[in-house]
Scaffold this motif. Structure first.
Motif, PDB file in Angstrom:
ATOM      1  N   GLU A 186       0.816  -1.221   0.000  1.00 33.55           N
ATOM      2  CA  GLU A 186       0.000   0.000   0.000  1.00 33.55           C
ATOM      3  C   GLU A 186       0.846   1.266   0.000  1.00 33.55           C
ATOM      4  O   GLU A 186       0.457   2.286  -0.558  1.00 33.55           O
ATOM      5  N   GLU A 187       2.038   1.199   0.609  1.00 35.07           N
ATOM      6  CA  GLU A 187       2.838   2.414   0.742  1.00 35.07           C
ATOM      7  C   GLU A 187       3.741   2.656  -0.478  1.00 35.07           C
ATOM      8  O   GLU A 187       4.651   3.459  -0.421  1.00 35.07           O
TER       9      GLU A 187
ATOM     10  N   ALA B 138       5.530   1.314  -8.883  1.00 35.52           N
ATOM     11  CA  ALA B 138       4.285   0.553  -8.996  1.00 35.52           C
ATOM     12  C   ALA B 138       4.266  -0.291 -10.273  1.00 35.52           C
ATOM     13  O   ALA B 138       3.791  -1.437 -10.279  1.00 35.52           O
ATOM     14  N   LEU B 139       4.813   0.264 -11.359  1.00 40.14           N
ATOM     15  CA  LEU B 139       4.761  -0.430 -12.650  1.00 40.14           C
ATOM     16  C   LEU B 139       5.739  -1.600 -12.735  1.00 40.14           C
ATOM     17  O   LEU B 139       5.729  -2.337 -13.724  1.00 40.14           O
ATOM     18  N   THR B 140       6.540  -1.801 -11.700  1.00 38.88           N
ATOM     19  CA  THR B 140       7.361  -3.008 -11.665  1.00 38.88           C
ATOM     20  C   THR B 140       6.538  -4.227 -11.251  1.00 38.88           C
ATOM     21  O   THR B 140       7.025  -5.360 -11.348  1.00 38.88           O
ATOM     22  N   PHE B 141       5.308  -4.002 -10.808  1.00 38.56           N
ATOM     23  CA  PHE B 141       4.419  -5.103 -10.403  1.00 38.56           C
ATOM     24  C   PHE B 141       3.468  -5.437 -11.552  1.00 38.56           C
ATOM     25  O   PHE B 141       2.875  -4.534 -12.173  1.00 38.56           O
ATOM     26  N   GLY B 142       3.309  -6.721 -11.805  1.00 40.93           N
ATOM     27  CA  GLY B 142       2.520  -7.165 -12.949  1.00 40.93           C
ATOM     28  C   GLY B 142       1.093  -6.682 -12.947  1.00 40.93           C
ATOM     29  O   GLY B 142       0.528  -6.340 -14.000  1.00 40.93           O
ATOM     30  N   ALA B 143       0.438  -6.648 -11.789  1.00 42.96           N
ATOM     31  CA  ALA B 143      -0.968  -6.237 -11.728  1.00 42.96           C
ATOM     32  C   ALA B 143      -1.139  -4.792 -12.176  1.00 42.96           C
ATOM     33  O   ALA B 143      -2.067  -4.457 -12.919  1.00 42.96           O
ATOM     34  N   VAL B 144      -0.231  -3.929 -11.753  1.00 39.96           N
ATOM     35  CA  VAL B 144      -0.319  -2.509 -12.132  1.00 39.96           C
ATOM     36  C   VAL B 144      -0.027  -2.349 -13.616  1.00 39.96           C
ATOM     37  O   VAL B 144      -0.688  -1.566 -14.314  1.00 39.96           O
TER      38      VAL B 144
ATOM     39  N   VAL C 180      -2.987   1.373  -7.251  1.00 44.69           N
ATOM     40  CA  VAL C 180      -2.477   0.323  -6.362  1.00 44.69           C
ATOM     41  C   VAL C 180      -3.590  -0.197  -5.469  1.00 44.69           C
ATOM     42  O   VAL C 180      -3.746  -1.419  -5.275  1.00 44.69           O
ATOM     43  N   ARG C 181      -4.383   0.729  -4.910  1.00 45.11           N
ATOM     44  CA  ARG C 181      -5.509   0.315  -4.053  1.00 45.11           C
ATOM     45  C   ARG C 181      -6.459  -0.604  -4.823  1.00 45.11           C
ATOM     46  O   ARG C 181      -6.919  -1.638  -4.295  1.00 45.11           O
TER      47      ARG C 181
END
Length: 761
Positions: free
Chosen positions: A165-166, A173-179, A204-205
């Motif tokens: 969350e932080e 954030a864009l290093t994460f697949g979902a984002v 992200v939320r």
């Protein structure tokens, strides 16, 4: 608005990499022969499997095949679907499973079986048989649960990773697949969208609330045109308590996905909800006319309202648009289809909607029967092919629903030419047999159905079964069935080399002619003409087969015209006629088959040209043509059947004897390397180099992708490559799975981007 150069640089859509999962799947495929990817619906099993499979083409020189089972609702059709994915025709005396085993046994291949969970028994039985009999085969399956087989490696696929969350910056954030997935899908809907400092926290939320489930993220991203990430996240959170009510699956990810689908449903208009529910009856892709027939109702929804609702569902990503050569089709993901099906059952409209669905496809077959013998044959074939999954579903519903089996019999017997052209004569034979077992003895049309069942059995050289069906048909007094019985009787007698074949064929031709049914005259007319040639009446054979040819030319019909030309060629070549005329007839037939990408018929024609060369004593040329024909037989997993086996064997053995084994084998091997078009124009030099492969596509997929980019239709691609149109369609389905594209324009742009980046060779 983005500039043209920016559009060219930006991918239209992409696969969000799962490096760890991909590496683990590859490791398991190297360690065992069966790997099953399991996990919640919408978690991305199919895309992951397709990505891994497409990266392993070098490890599997026998090929990587993808068989999607999502459209099936009948365990009996699992093997047929795999045969379809391999481009196989069924042949005399061999079931679909036997054909698949025969094809895969000598090859080191990878078979991807996608969406097995609703057909676990049939999938497990097929995989057991294939792994037992095909020692170099490896199977990669996707399912919500394992197949339960010994030696199976099971890998549970988790959701895409989500940030804490932080999380601070958009870049983090864009290093994460979902984002990344949300950002890419949202930008497809709204080209100006990007993850910024101002919205990163809400993105992200949202991704965290959706547990990183790809399907849930895509449904949420579809709302970005109307809502901001903050508004979407607020609505998902606000509705979550209500959305999970009634859920029987305790797993949180299942609950999250159901919540997202419920939320998407709540944002639809009442009409869109109704159309969503009613369209869930479709097993495969469907066009607007099908949606209108199934969804519209007197005093309720009209056609315009259905069109508006379909447009709205496409906009909300409930329906996926699929661009075809002449019309747009739509498809609903299995999860969304299942959700709509439950809503349909709750509305008590399910029986009426299922009947409307069946009636639409019954009309489609009846219309196809009326237009098959004419210039619209190719379009008719393509419409039936696009509707194949739903024709199956309509047949299945009619057989399992009390009082509806007579319609199944009418549907199954109405267009056997389509099933034969598709290479699925075994399948239609099974549908007819099941319908005959289900209908009451007094059913109108039963005798005709028995006669057509006899004809289908004869196509597989199953003469005992054919005679049994004929006897049952003859025991029923039904004047309408008489020419069908004569037709089947003529074919059985010809295959069995029994007398009176010609008389029965002539009677069928006469009665069908009196009824104005020219289409059904064609095959018995061919049988009669060949029988005349066998009896030594070459002038009679020429006259009758020439009449068949003229009827086809006047109607603009091609498939039966090719048959007539081949019959004329066989009469001249094998029964003392003019060898030059015979060669020209067979060449003309081959030209038609190559234009129509009818690989099985082309194999017969090339084999016939080998007979011509053998008759002339051109032994090397004959051996080369036998080799070219053998490649075509192999492409559809067939061989010269009982209809031409004696003639084939006679000329083949004569050629081998004349050349000797070594010279014959060398010429035969050279012929195998040649394009069948060379049989028309003479051998051409083989190309020195091949165009570069476009990863993650295979060489053949790359070739087809470039031809799509060049603007060729499926029919033109098939003719260019001398493969069946169904094979082109299968390759395009594989390409769609790998690249996540839904239309030809996306593929063409992607090819242009890749080739531009590669530069000149």
């Amino acid at each position: 608005m983005a500039s043209d150069s920016e559009v060219r640089r930006r991918p239209l859509t992409s696969y969000v990499s799962r490096t760890d999962d991909e590496n683990e799947v590859r490791r398991l495929l190297g360690a065992g022969r069966l790997v099953t990817l399991t996990g919640a619906g919408g978690v991305g099993k199919t895309r992951l499997a397709a990505q891994v499979a497409s990266s392993l083409t070098r490890e599997f020189p026998g090929g990587v095949a993808v068989a999607g089972l999502g459209e099936l609702r009948d365990e009996r059709l699992v093997a047929r679907t795999v045969a379809d994915s391999l481009g196989l025709h069924d042949t005399a005396g061999r079931t679909d499973l036997e054909a698949v085993v025969s094809y895969l046994r000598p090859r080191r291949s990878l078979l991807l079986l996608d969406n097995c969970e609703h057909l676990l028994s049939g999938s497990a039985d097929l995989v057991t048989a294939l792994l037992r009999d095909c020692r170099d085969l490896v199977v990669l399956a996707t399912s919500r649960c394992s197949l339960g087989l010994a030696g199976e490696h099971v890998l549970t696929i988790r959701s895409l990773p989500v940030p804490h969350e932080e999380i601070g910056t958009p870049q983090e954030a864009l290093t994460f697949g979902a984002v990344r997935l949300f950002a890419e899908r949202a930008s497809n809907v709204l080209s100006s969208f990007e993850v910024t400092e101002g919205n990163v926290a809400d993105v992200v939320r949202l991704c965290r609330r959706l547990d990183g489930l790809p399907l849930a993220i895509e449904l949420a991203a579809a709302r970005i045109r109307a809502l901001s990430p903050s508004q979407i996240a607020d609505r998902v959170e606000r509705n979550s308590g209500v959305l999970t009510t009634g859920l029987r699956m305790p797993v949180e990810r299942h609950r999250t996905l159901r919540a997202t689908i419920d939320w998407s449903h709540s944002l639809c208009t009442e009409t869109e909800r109704t159309v969503w529910a009613r369209c869930s009856v479709f097993a495969g892709q469907f066009d607007l006319s099908a949606a209108e027939d199934v969804c519209a109702e007197d005093g309720g929804l009209d056609s315009l309202a259905v069109l508006d609702a379909v447009d709205g569902l496409v906009d909300k990503s409930v329906l996926t648009r699929i661009d075809g050569t002449d019309r747009v089709h739509y498809r609903m993901l299995r999860l969304l289809r299942g959700y709509g099906g439950r809503r349909l059952a709750d509305s008590d409209d399910d029986f009426a909607v299922a009947r409307k669905h069946r009636d639409h496809y019954a009309r489609l077959i009846a219309q196809a029967a009326d237009t098959w013998f004419g210039p619209g044959q190719d379009e008719t074939y393509e419409r039936l092919t696009a509707a194949h999954a739903d024709i199956r579903e309509a047949l299945s519903w009619s057989l399992r629903t009390s009082g509806e089996s007579p319609v199944a019999l009418e549907m199954a017997t109405g267009m056997i030419e389509y099933w034969v052209a598709r290479g699925a004569a075994w399948e239609v034979r099974d549908w007819i047999d099941r319908a005959l077992d289900a209908v009451p003895p007094e059913t109108r049309g039963r005798a005709r159905g028995l006669a057509i069942a006899a004809l289908c059995a004869a196509l597989h050289a199953d003469l005992p079964r054919a005679r049994q069906r004929l006897a049952a048909a003859e025991a029923i007094e039904d004047h309408e069935a008489v020419p069908y019985i004569d037709h089947a009787r003529a074919f059985v007698k010809m295959l069995a080399t029994e007398p009176n074949s010609m008389a029965h064929a002539a009677e069928a031709v006469r009665i069908f002619g009196e009824r104005g049914d020219v289409r059904r005259q064609m095959h018995p007319m061919f049988l009669q003409g060949v029988a005349l040639a066998y009896r030594g009446d070459l002038p009679g054979a020429r006259e009758l087969l020439g009449s068949m040819r003229r009827l086809c030319e006047e109607a603009g019909e091609e498939r039966y015209r090719s048959m007539a030309l081949f019959g004329l060629g066989v009469a001249e070549v094998c029964f003392g006629g003019d060898l030059g005329d015979g060669e020209q007839f067979i060449r003309s037939a081959l030209e038609i088959d190559l234009r129509a990408s009818d690989v099985l018929s082309a194999a017969y024609r090339v084999d016939g040209l080998a007979w011509v060369s053998a008759r002339r004593g051109e032994w090397v040329r004959a051996a080369e043509l036998f080799g070219t024909a053998a490649t075509l037989w192999d492409r559809c997993n067939a061989e010269p059947d009982v209809a031409v086996s004696a003639t084939h064997t006679t000329f083949y053995e004569a050629t081998r004897k004349a050349l000797g084994a070594a010279k014959f084998d060398a010429a035969f091997t050279e012929g195998r390397r040649r394009n069948p078009h060379d049989a028309l124009t003479g051998p051409q030099a083989l190309p020195v180099g091949e165009p570069a492969v476009l990863p993650p596509l295979t060489p053949r997929e790359s070739e087809i992708a470039r031809l799509v980019a060049a603007g060729l239709s499926n029919r033109e691609i098939a003719a260019r490559l001398v493969i069946a149109r169904r094979t082109v369609e299968t390759h395009l389905q594989h390409i769609s799975h790998k690249l996540d594209f839904v239309n030809r324009t996306q593929l063409a742009v992607w090819v242009g981007q890749r080739d531009a980046c590669r530069g000149p060779l």
